[in-house]
Design a protein around this motif. Structure first.
Motif, PDB file in Angstrom:
ATOM      1  N   ILE A   1       0.965  -1.427   0.363  1.00 52.29           N
ATOM      2  CA  ILE A   1      -0.607  -0.220  -0.101  1.00 52.29           C
ATOM      3  C   ILE A   1       0.522   1.375   0.217  1.00 52.29           C
ATOM      4  O   ILE A   1       0.889   2.230  -1.119  1.00 52.29           O
ATOM      5  CB  ILE A   1      -0.536  -0.232   0.843  1.00 52.29           C
ATOM      6  CG1 ILE A   1      -1.778  -1.384   0.914  1.00 52.29           C
ATOM      7  CG2 ILE A   1      -1.502   1.672   1.158  1.00 52.29           C
ATOM      8  CD1 ILE A   1      -2.716  -0.680   2.600  1.00 52.29           C
ATOM      9  N   SER A   2       2.363   1.187   1.009  1.00 52.50           N
ATOM     10  CA  SER A   2       2.723   2.544   0.780  1.00 52.50           C
ATOM     11  C   SER A   2       4.265   2.592  -0.154  1.00 52.50           C
ATOM     12  O   SER A   2       3.829   3.830  -1.106  1.00 52.50           O
ATOM     13  CB  SER A   2       3.345   2.275   1.693  1.00 52.50           C
ATOM     14  OG  SER A   2       4.681   1.469   1.894  1.00 52.50           O
ATOM     15  N   THR A   3       4.061   1.596  -1.149  1.00 47.92           N
ATOM     16  CA  THR A   3       4.673   1.488  -2.488  1.00 47.92           C
ATOM     17  C   THR A   3       3.788   2.373  -3.181  1.00 47.92           C
ATOM     18  O   THR A   3       4.625   3.578  -4.089  1.00 47.92           O
ATOM     19  CB  THR A   3       4.977  -0.293  -2.671  1.00 47.92           C
ATOM     20  OG1 THR A   3       6.071  -0.242  -1.694  1.00 47.92           O
ATOM     21  CG2 THR A   3       5.814  -0.020  -4.519  1.00 47.92           C
TER      22      THR A   3
ATOM     23  N   SER B   1      -3.374   3.539  -9.123  1.00 47.26           N
ATOM     24  CA  SER B   1      -4.363   2.578  -8.043  1.00 47.26           C
ATOM     25  C   SER B   1      -4.405   1.418  -8.459  1.00 47.26           C
ATOM     26  O   SER B   1      -4.581   0.407  -9.441  1.00 47.26           O
ATOM     27  CB  SER B   1      -5.592   3.565  -8.024  1.00 47.26           C
ATOM     28  OG  SER B   1      -6.462   3.273  -9.151  1.00 47.26           O
ATOM     29  N   PHE B   2      -4.883   0.576  -7.339  1.00 46.14           N
ATOM     30  CA  PHE B   2      -5.135  -1.432  -7.268  1.00 46.14           C
ATOM     31  C   PHE B   2      -6.968  -0.723  -7.810  1.00 46.14           C
ATOM     32  O   PHE B   2      -7.722  -0.201  -7.642  1.00 46.14           O
ATOM     33  CB  PHE B   2      -5.126  -1.325  -5.897  1.00 46.14           C
ATOM     34  CG  PHE B   2      -3.595  -2.018  -5.192  1.00 46.14           C
ATOM     35  CD1 PHE B   2      -3.247  -1.171  -3.854  1.00 46.14           C
ATOM     36  CD2 PHE B   2      -2.937  -2.210  -5.858  1.00 46.14           C
ATOM     37  CE1 PHE B   2      -2.105  -1.205  -4.142  1.00 46.14           C
ATOM     38  CE2 PHE B   2      -1.717  -2.808  -5.829  1.00 46.14           C
ATOM     39  CZ  PHE B   2      -0.999  -1.847  -3.847  1.00 46.14           C
ATOM     40  N   THR B   3      -7.006  -1.811  -8.593  1.00 46.05           N
ATOM     41  CA  THR B   3      -8.257  -2.154  -8.847  1.00 46.05           C
ATOM     42  C   THR B   3      -9.756  -2.131  -8.136  1.00 46.05           C
ATOM     43  O   THR B   3      -9.233  -3.137  -6.594  1.00 46.05           O
ATOM     44  CB  THR B   3      -8.199  -3.695  -9.729  1.00 46.05           C
ATOM     45  OG1 THR B   3      -7.712  -3.066 -11.180  1.00 46.05           O
ATOM     46  CG2 THR B   3      -9.694  -3.375 -10.542  1.00 46.05           C
TER      47      THR B   3
ATOM     48  N   ASP C   1      -8.801  -7.952  -3.044  1.00 49.34           N
ATOM     49  CA  ASP C   1      -7.669  -7.904  -2.084  1.00 49.34           C
ATOM     50  C   ASP C   1      -6.479  -7.034  -2.368  1.00 49.34           C
ATOM     51  O   ASP C   1      -6.201  -7.697  -3.545  1.00 49.34           O
ATOM     52  CB  ASP C   1      -7.591  -8.511  -1.414  1.00 49.34           C
ATOM     53  CG  ASP C   1      -6.701  -9.312  -0.040  1.00 49.34           C
ATOM     54  OD1 ASP C   1      -7.065  -8.536   0.958  1.00 49.34           O
ATOM     55  OD2 ASP C   1      -5.681 -10.047  -0.719  1.00 49.34           O
ATOM     56  N   ILE C   2      -6.408  -6.266  -1.742  1.00 58.36           N
ATOM     57  CA  ILE C   2      -4.674  -5.405  -2.633  1.00 58.36           C
ATOM     58  C   ILE C   2      -4.131  -6.266  -2.554  1.00 58.36           C
ATOM     59  O   ILE C   2      -3.319  -6.150  -3.908  1.00 58.36           O
ATOM     60  CB  ILE C   2      -3.959  -4.677  -0.677  1.00 58.36           C
ATOM     61  CG1 ILE C   2      -4.882  -3.827  -0.402  1.00 58.36           C
ATOM     62  CG2 ILE C   2      -2.554  -4.716  -1.663  1.00 58.36           C
ATOM     63  CD1 ILE C   2      -5.169  -2.382  -1.625  1.00 58.36           C
ATOM     64  N   LEU C   3      -3.404  -7.622  -2.045  1.00 56.78           N
ATOM     65  CA  LEU C   3      -2.412  -8.830  -2.609  1.00 56.78           C
ATOM     66  C   LEU C   3      -2.584  -8.964  -3.771  1.00 56.78           C
ATOM     67  O   LEU C   3      -1.668  -9.649  -4.723  1.00 56.78           O
ATOM     68  CB  LEU C   3      -2.325  -9.900  -1.175  1.00 56.78           C
ATOM     69  CG  LEU C   3      -1.652  -9.123  -0.314  1.00 56.78           C
ATOM     70  CD1 LEU C   3      -1.634 -10.400   0.741  1.00 56.78           C
ATOM     71  CD2 LEU C   3      -0.605  -8.698  -0.292  1.00 56.78           C
TER      72      LEU C   3
ATOM     73  N   SER D   1       2.754  -6.258 -11.337  1.00 61.36           N
ATOM     74  CA  SER D   1       3.681  -7.927 -11.365  1.00 61.36           C
ATOM     75  C   SER D   1       5.052  -6.680 -11.010  1.00 61.36           C
ATOM     76  O   SER D   1       5.846  -7.032  -9.816  1.00 61.36           O
ATOM     77  CB  SER D   1       4.386  -9.176 -11.866  1.00 61.36           C
ATOM     78  OG  SER D   1       4.426  -8.175 -13.122  1.00 61.36           O
ATOM     79  N   LEU D   2       5.352  -5.651 -11.828  1.00 57.74           N
ATOM     80  CA  LEU D   2       6.463  -5.280 -12.004  1.00 57.74           C
ATOM     81  C   LEU D   2       6.715  -3.987 -10.447  1.00 57.74           C
ATOM     82  O   LEU D   2       7.972  -3.451 -10.386  1.00 57.74           O
ATOM     83  CB  LEU D   2       6.112  -3.560 -13.267  1.00 57.74           C
ATOM     84  CG  LEU D   2       6.911  -4.173 -13.816  1.00 57.74           C
ATOM     85  CD1 LEU D   2       6.838  -3.409 -15.148  1.00 57.74           C
ATOM     86  CD2 LEU D   2       8.381  -4.568 -14.639  1.00 57.74           C
ATOM     87  N   VAL D   3       5.110  -3.668  -9.871  1.00 63.91           N
ATOM     88  CA  VAL D   3       5.171  -3.095  -8.949  1.00 63.91           C
ATOM     89  C   VAL D   3       5.304  -4.209  -7.737  1.00 63.91           C
ATOM     90  O   VAL D   3       6.090  -3.294  -6.610  1.00 63.91           O
ATOM     91  CB  VAL D   3       3.676  -2.225  -8.743  1.00 63.91           C
ATOM     92  CG1 VAL D   3       4.029  -1.627  -7.178  1.00 63.91           C
ATOM     93  CG2 VAL D   3       3.148  -1.340  -9.554  1.00 63.91           C
ATOM     94  N   GLU D   4       4.711  -5.234  -8.102  1.00 67.52           N
ATOM     95  CA  GLU D   4       5.160  -5.786  -6.771  1.00 67.52           C
ATOM     96  C   GLU D   4       6.755  -6.081  -6.821  1.00 67.52           C
ATOM     97  O   GLU D   4       7.599  -5.985  -5.586  1.00 67.52           O
ATOM     98  CB  GLU D   4       4.775  -7.725  -6.799  1.00 67.52           C
ATOM     99  CG  GLU D   4       3.704  -7.302  -6.282  1.00 67.52           C
ATOM    100  CD  GLU D   4       2.494  -8.608  -6.633  1.00 67.52           C
ATOM    101  OE1 GLU D   4       1.778  -8.850  -5.781  1.00 67.52           O
ATOM    102  OE2 GLU D   4       3.171  -9.211  -7.687  1.00 67.52           O
TER     103      GLU D   4
END
Ligand SMILES: Nc1ncnc2c1ncn2[C@@H]1O[C@H](COP(=O)(O)OP(=O)(O)OP(=O)(O)O)[C@@H](O)[C@H]1O
Ligand SMILES: Nc1ncnc2c1ncn2[C@@H]1O[C@H](COP(=O)(O)OP(=O)(O)OP(=O)(O)O)[C@@H](O)[C@H]1O
Ligand SMILES: [Mg+2]
Ligand SMILES: [Mg+2]
Lengths: 158, 158, 158, 158
Positions: free
Chosen positions: A6-8, A32-34, A38-40, B152-155
């Protein structure tokens, strides 16, 4: 892991929107995340709104606009997860003179903290290099030749 | 960690030994069409273990060997070396391919596995798939990739 | 049909090899039916040998070299099966200054017998146009603006 | 047969009417990134019946309609017209898409089918798939296409 992600993403979104406004002079960008995941597991959406236009679908963007969004993404990541070197092979090929100038400004700003290997045919970019290598093919073998910048003014890179 | 030198010999069009001193800032590589600039990017990806021939513009592993010309015969081996500097110490990575098909990796001069190379560089932002290497024509790929691929790039950066 | 295909191929091959030698200064090109097939079913092979290099596999060619081979093919067909107009959208993006000049020479030579609509950011190409249209986006709408060639000398296409 | 005029209104970023007089020789179209140059190429392909959204950088047929901006509302219809000249006579082709989904083709002002348009232009070297229209980034496709694909281009020319 969840907190870090989340912070990244927050940091990445901040950087990305700054890069878009620099590269598109007044554009706004967002990562942003869709929603609804769940964030992961959530995929990542990119939204860009260019000056004077409505929010646009990325697939309708022009060749140069797509290159600029790609460049914005690279520089957004650079600040979060710096690399020991960057290689950019003719990323300016689709850019007009204005966009090229903004790309150069960005390169110069970040060249204080990173190493960029930039392959290009564009004289404006060559002129800003700290180190310049000329490559030529002699009898089927690639060799390094010294390059004088003055040679570029009549643009005969042999 | 910073890249300070890149050496190539016998890899693709680099039939004879070349060495690039990489200083901080912008290093620009210029030259006519077909002179061997993008082969340098292939050399870096290959050094870090790239196996996909399509990413290296090859169709068989032996395509890495300099295939000869009017004045020089085909190379017996392809060799690429990168030297980094971290806290005043030098770290070198090499890959050698011989015409009998044998691949060897070297870390600081001693034989190593690709796994060792990958572990050493993990988290330093260096590697064949890292966002920091953008090949010719690839800058607009980000905009064309799916939200899952972007995730996956962000991860990786988290 | 068989006779026509054979004579078309012969003509195409002749044109193609001339175009390759013009665009690559001393290169040789060849187009032919793959051996061992009946002409009507036979696929078409393209072979190009560039100055100083061995016969090369097309997939090892550089970005600029591939563009030049594509341009050679278009102009080879132009003489056999002319079109009422040609549209070339930034075909010069990967070309260095030398290759661009040779492309311009070809355009000028054939512009006497054909109509070319050429989209480009390259000032050298703009300067050779018989008619020049400027396009700009004002408040989200694309409009035509008059362009003075002198504007290009300081390369600010707004 | 020669193309003499191209008119667009309501198609993609051309919210207002534009008209291009096409004289023989080299007609160059220039302008900043994202100003609408490649949308002109899409307009020509669409006029000649292109159905594949991927070739027109769209994801649904309604993407052809000008989608509006701060100062203008969305277009009700997309319209593209090309005027040719042959032996002193003018021939015009038009395509209209209305927001209710209806597609109309016009030949010399009278409603026609796409089949009629294709028949009229057969053998004149004009059409959506003809070698004479090279979109942005497509010039190196020839070198990447298979011998079978090249054969069908040659057959068309025979
Ligand atoms: N194994 C090999 N041995 C010798 N030459 C090779 C080999 N593999 C590729 N080449 C040559 O390398 C050339 C391509 O080099 P490269 O793609 O690096 O050019 P470039 O400088 O990037 O050009 P551009 O500006 O057009 O992108 C080709 O002409 C090809 O013949
Ligand atoms: N239906 C539409 N309505 C309004 N604008 C549209 C529509 N479809 C696409 N556009 C806009 O058109 C722009 C792209 O135009 P185009 O691809 O023609 O640019 P270009 O002049 O070719 O630029 P480049 O030099 O970067 O290739 C995008 O910014 C997009 O927002
Ligand atoms: Mg290259
Ligand atoms: Mg374009």
């Amino acid at each position: 892991a969840r907190k870090r992600l989340i912070s990244t993403m927050e940091l990445l979104n901040e950087n990305f929107s700054r890069m878009i406004s620099v590269l598109f002079s007044e554009g706004t960008g967002m990562m942003s995340f869709t929603e609804g995941f769940d964030i992961l597991d959530a995929p990542v959406e990119i939204n860009v709104k260019l000056p004077g236009k409505k929010i646009q679908k990325l697939y309708t963007m022009s060749g140069g606009e797509k290159s600029l969004v790609g460049i914005a993404f690279i520089f957004s990541l650079l600040m979060i997860n710096p690399s020991s070197f960057y290689v950019l092979d003719e990323v300016d090929a689709a850019l007009d003179d204005f966009s090229t100038q903004r790309f150069i400004n960005l390169l110069e700003e970040y060249s204080k903290v990173a190493t960029f290997i930039v392959i290009t045919h564009n004289k404006f970019i060559m002129e800003r290099a700290d180190t310049l290598y000329g490559i030529t093919m002699m009898d089927g073998v690639s060799t390094i030749i010294p390059v004088e910048l003055s040679e570029f003014s009549d643009s005969k890179v042999e | 960690m910073r890249l300070v030198r890149l050496e190539i010999e016998g890899f693709k069009s680099f039939g004879t030994h070349v060495s690039f001193e990489i200083k901080n800032g912008i290093v620009s590589i210029v030259g006519p069409n077909g002179s061997g600039k993008s082969n340098i990017v292939d050399a870096i990806r290959w050094l870090f273990g790239e196996r996909a021939n399509s990413k290296l513009r090859m169709s068989e592993t032996a395509d890495v060997l300099y295939f000869g010309s009017n004045s020089m015969k085909r190379a017996e081996r392809a060799w690429v070396k990168a030297v980094f500097e971290e806290d005043g110490k030098e770290i070198s990575v090499e890959r050698i391919y011989q015409s009998d098909g044998k691949n060897t990796y070297l870390l600081n001069g001693a034989v190593a596995r690709l796994k060792d190379v990958e572990e050493l560089f993990f988290g330093t932002g260096t590697g064949k798939d890292f966002y920091s290497i953008v090949g010719q024509g690839e800058i607009s790929n980000l905009v064309n990739s799916s939200p899952i691929q972007i995730k996956s790039l962000v991860e990786e950066a988290a």
